[in-house]
Design an enzyme around this catalytic site. Structure first.
Site, PDB file in Angstrom:
ATOM      1  N   HIS A 132      39.690  64.284  18.739  1.00 11.41           N
ATOM      2  CA  HIS A 132      38.691  64.612  19.762  1.00 11.41           C
ATOM      3  C   HIS A 132      39.376  65.066  21.040  1.00 11.41           C
ATOM      4  O   HIS A 132      40.601  65.168  21.113  1.00 11.41           O
ATOM      5  CB  HIS A 132      37.765  63.421  20.025  1.00 11.41           C
ATOM      6  CG  HIS A 132      38.433  62.179  20.548  1.00 11.41           C
ATOM      7  ND1 HIS A 132      39.185  62.141  21.691  1.00 11.41           N
ATOM      8  CD2 HIS A 132      38.427  60.903  20.064  1.00 11.41           C
ATOM      9  CE1 HIS A 132      39.626  60.916  21.908  1.00 11.41           C
ATOM     10  NE2 HIS A 132      39.192  60.139  20.939  1.00 11.41           N
ATOM     11  N   CYS A 152      42.832  57.128  17.809  1.00 11.20           N
ATOM     12  CA  CYS A 152      42.499  58.522  17.483  1.00 11.20           C
ATOM     13  C   CYS A 152      43.649  59.457  17.825  1.00 11.20           C
ATOM     14  O   CYS A 152      44.658  59.068  18.391  1.00 11.20           O
ATOM     15  CB  CYS A 152      41.248  58.951  18.247  1.00 11.20           C
ATOM     16  SG  CYS A 152      39.777  58.003  17.840  1.00 11.20           S
TER      17      CYS A 152
END
Length: 357
Positions: free
Chosen positions: A154, A162
């Site tokens: 992202h 992430c």
């Protein structure tokens, strides 16, 4: 190339509607279900020009490769000739945890492994600009009792488990993924590695207890690098197998779709796809010879890294001088509870070749 035609626009609306209906939340929280303009934005002119220069159809499939230690993400795209070539390399702005796989919810680890991204894993409403859910846990992760959720690629350069990019970067990556779905591909592959799977890196990290897992990932890496074809990924006996095909002379004809793979059960008898087997085996043997030479020369083994806060590509250090914490050097105990890898039978015509692992 500058304008979206009527058919393309209609397909984009359909994809957007499906994405909004099915998109999960991202790892750090999500917003409202309204579809933002950023999710349907045209690819930048420079990227469109690069596609044309590299003879890559705009709607052809893509494949992503992520390397933690180098903090780099590669986008590969299928050319008109049918093979994948490198389109663009993006420095990763932030990844979480340490070198090694994600094991459990809340361990702040970014995943390693092979993941299939479908349209429902695309999140246009992420609080971190745009997000692509990696799909953790996959069949391999689940078979090895690994758990976690909402692990993403992202934007916003902030990560808790992430791979975080800048907003501009994820805008391009998201757009390329979106367009590959519009081309008819039902999923694209993400290959996430601890580092580039070179003999030098493997020799440097040879004392790491994750090495059996990484050697397994290297098989898939070698299949891709030797052929520039997307490896087919299956799971059996709690391990990955790549490009599996039926044994010659089997009463059932067809591809690996005819093989029954159960992630937790013994693997069926198979060979590696002949068009992949020979080049992959040649690469593997050359890499092993170089690795043995490096170990014989006693190339220094790096300290085992356990993370305080993951890593960041050096390109971002000037922009985030207070947002980068080095990895701690800590010796780890124990080893991964993975079954030993059995020899894989390669076939070239009807002549059997045996892989050392």
């Amino acid at each position: 190339m500058k304008l979206i035609g009527a058919t393309f626009a209609r397909a984009l609306v359909i994809l957007a509607a499906i994405t909004v209906a099915l998109a999960p939340v991202a790892c750090l929280g999500e917003g409202a279900p309204a579809l933002p303009e950023k999710a349907t934005r045209e690819l930048p002119a420079a990227l469109l020009s690069l596609l044309a220069q590299k003879k890559m159809p705009r709607l052809s499939p893509i494949l992503l490769r992520v390397f933690k230690e180098e903090s780099e993400l590669e986008v590969w795209k299928q050319t008109a000739a049918g093979r994948f070539e490198l389109l663009k390399l993006y420095p990763i702005c932030r990844w979480s945890g340490e070198l090694g796989p994600k094991l459990h919810e809340g361990d702040y680890q970014a995943p390693e492994g092979f993941y299939a991204i479908t349209p429902k894993l695309m999140n246009p409403n992420s609080s971190y600009y745009l997000a692509i859910n990696i799909g953790f846990p996959n069949a391999f992760d689940a078979a090895n009792d690994r758990d976690g959720s909402f692990l993403m690629i992202h934007g916003n350069c902030a990560s808790v488990g992430c791979y975080a990019m800048t907003d501009d970067q994820i805008g391009e990556i998201y757009g390329l993924a979106r367009d590959s779905f519009l081309g008819g591909k039902p999923a694209f592959q993400v290959q996430a590695y601890p580092f580039r799977m070179t003999p030098e890196n493997l020799a440097r990290h040879r004392t790491n207890p994750n090495m059996p897992f990484w050697q397994m990932l290297k098989i898939g890496n070698d299949h891709f690098e030797a052929t520039h074809l997307e490896p087919r990924v299956d799971v059996c006996d709690r391990r990955y197998v790549f490009d599996a095909r039926l044994l010659p002379g089997s009463s059932t004809t067809g591809s690996s779709a005819s093989l029954a793979f159960d992630p937790g059960e013994q693997c069926p008898a198979f060979i590696v796809d002949p068009k992949v087997a020979q080049p992959a085996l040649e690469k593997q043997r050359a890499d092993e010879a170089e690795y043995a030479h490096l170990v014989k020369d006693n190339v220094p083994a790096v300290p085992i890294h356990t993370g305080l806060d993951g890593g960041m590509n050096a390109a971002f250090h000037p922009s985030f001088p207070y947002n980068f914490i080095s990895l701690a050097n800590v010796l780890l105990d124990g080893s991964l509870d993975l079954p030993p890898l059995q020899p894989i039978r390669y076939l070239e015509g009807y002549r059997a070749l045996w892989s050392p692992r």
